[in-house]
Design a protein around this motif. Structure first.
Motif, mmCIF file in Angstrom:
data_model
loop_
_atom_site.group_PDB
_atom_site.id
_atom_site.type_symbol
_atom_site.label_atom_id
_atom_site.label_comp_id
_atom_site.label_asym_id
_atom_site.label_seq_id
_atom_site.Cartn_x
_atom_site.Cartn_y
_atom_site.Cartn_z
ATOM 1 N N SER A 11 31.814 -23.932 60.423
ATOM 2 C CA SER A 11 30.411 -24.139 60.794
ATOM 3 C C SER A 11 29.694 -22.876 61.253
ATOM 4 N N ARG A 12 30.472 -21.870 61.670
ATOM 5 C CA ARG A 12 29.855 -20.639 62.194
ATOM 6 C C ARG A 12 30.699 -19.437 61.806
ATOM 7 N N ILE A 14 32.889 -16.310 60.763
ATOM 8 C CA ILE A 14 33.644 -15.890 59.582
ATOM 9 C C ILE A 14 33.886 -17.066 58.630
ATOM 10 N N ARG A 34 34.510 -28.831 65.279
ATOM 11 C CA ARG A 34 34.347 -29.932 66.238
ATOM 12 C C ARG A 34 32.916 -30.448 66.299
ATOM 13 N N ASP A 35 31.937 -29.578 66.363
ATOM 14 C CA ASP A 35 30.539 -29.966 66.565
ATOM 15 C C ASP A 35 29.978 -30.521 65.244
ATOM 16 N N MET A 61 41.127 -28.790 66.338
ATOM 17 C CA MET A 61 42.422 -28.244 65.912
ATOM 18 C C MET A 61 43.525 -28.454 66.945
ATOM 19 N N ASN A 87 40.973 -20.654 59.452
ATOM 20 C CA ASN A 87 40.079 -19.726 60.157
ATOM 21 C C ASN A 87 39.809 -20.128 61.602
ATOM 22 N N ALA A 144 43.947 -13.929 61.548
ATOM 23 C CA ALA A 144 44.724 -13.504 62.715
ATOM 24 C C ALA A 144 43.840 -12.560 63.519
ATOM 25 N N TYR A 158 46.259 -14.542 73.688
ATOM 26 C CA TYR A 158 45.584 -14.639 72.386
ATOM 27 C C TYR A 158 46.342 -13.812 71.347
ATOM 28 N N LYS A 162 48.318 -14.783 67.733
ATOM 29 C CA LYS A 162 47.961 -14.189 66.440
ATOM 30 C C LYS A 162 49.158 -13.444 65.834
ATOM 31 N N VAL A 191 34.729 -8.645 65.366
ATOM 32 C CA VAL A 191 33.787 -8.967 64.295
ATOM 33 C C VAL A 191 32.530 -9.509 64.970
ATOM 34 N N THR A 193 30.355 -11.925 65.702
ATOM 35 C CA THR A 193 30.118 -13.380 65.642
ATOM 36 C C THR A 193 29.922 -13.867 67.083
#
Ligand SMILES: NC(=O)c1ccc[n+]([C@@H]2O[C@H](COP(=O)([O-])OP(=O)(O)OC[C@H]3O[C@@H](n4cnc5c(N)ncnc54)[C@H](OP(=O)(O)O)[C@@H]3O)[C@@H](O)[C@H]2O)c1
Length: 245
Positions: A11-12, A14, A34-35, A61, A87, A144, A158, A162, A191, A193
């Motif tokens: 939805s957003r 990448i 989810r949204d 997820m 993703n 990743a 995190y 990955k 990135v 976002t």
């Protein structure tokens, strides 16, 4: 024949970028996040961009049953799966000294367990689709992070999820690439976002990797034949030492 893909976190950011590129190529898509409102809005965009069909499957997820439902819905609708774009991901920062372990559990669930569950559930379909298109095979692309390769203070949990994802993708190639199921983990630094918004005070968004560059890379990987395996690709931001996010 129309190719089909499932894209998590479509939805957003990448995921949306990759989904838009696939839509422009006329792919059939299953999109998850989810949204629901945001996902439906992106699905409309994807239809407008040329997708032959867009199936919307809202899912968290962290919920194993919902994750399996993404694969089952895709299988029922399309009967083939040419690309799985793993993703969706989440990150919480914090030092090892202070990271609450329940947050580690959530990151493991979303960043590692869900991608592995999708691959496991989809493997029969991926193998069958690869057998029908042996020259190209099928592709699994997982987002990743550079923090899974080089250590970054404050991102131990995190980065560990990955790193595990990168490892899973390598083993997937060892086990399945001979059958035409080829996987790549893309491991970028920051990135531009929503996800990287929290570091804007020290890393300006215009110095970050662009979604478009990740999309170009994904498109190239999807075009490749079944003869070459690229298990992992690190993408660093220009202008720094290349070992930091
Ligand atoms: N941005 C970066 O700097 C960067 C760098 C390296 C790697 N990555 C990785 O690249 C991937 C995409 O990141 P991004 O920057 O595009 O993130 P983003 O802009 O925050 O988008 C995340 C996408 O994933 C979905 N999502 C998040 N948590 C989810 C959950 N629990 N269940 C289902 N869907 C979920 C979001 O939708 P909902 O919120 O509606 O669920 C959204 O569609 C992630 O795996 C991330 O770790 C990002």
């Amino acid at each position: 024949m129309t190719r089909s893909a499932l894209v998590t976190g479509a939805s957003r950011g990448i995921g949306r970028g990759i989904a838009l590129r696939l839509a422009a190529g006329g792919w059939g898509l299953t999109v998850a996040a989810r949204d629901v409102d945001r996902l439906e809005a992106t699905a409309d965009e994807l239809r407008g961009a040329g997708a032959s069909e867009v199936l919307v499957v809202p899912a968290d997820m962290a919920d194993s049953a919902a994750v399996e439902a993404i694969v089952d819905s895709h299988a029922e609708r399309y009967g083939a799966l040419n690309a799985a774009i793993l993703n969706a991901g989440m990150g919480v920062s914090g030092s090892i000294a202070e990271m609450p372990l329940r947050r580690l559990d959530k990151m493991v669930a979303v960043n590692l367990k869900a991608p592995m569950a999708i691959v496991q559930r989809a493997l029969p379909l991926l193998r069958a689709t690869a057998a029908a298109d042996p020259e190209r095979g099928v592709k699994v692309l997982a987002l990743a992070s550079i923090t899974g390769v080089y250590s970054e203070p404050g991102l131990a949990a995190y980065g560990a999820t990955k790193a595990a994802l990168l490892s899973m993708i390598k083993t997937l190639n060892v086990e399945e690439s001979g059958r035409g199921v080829l996987a790549t983990a893309i491991a970028p630094g920051y990135v531009d976002t929503d996800m990287s918004g929290w570091v804007h005070d020290r890393i300006p968004p215009d110095s970050m990797i662009t979604v478009d560059d990740i999309v170009e890379l994904a498109a190239a990987l999807l075009k490749m034949s079944s003869k070459s395996v690229i298990s992992g690709l690190v993408i660093a931001r220009a202008g720094i030492d290349g070992y930091r996010a």
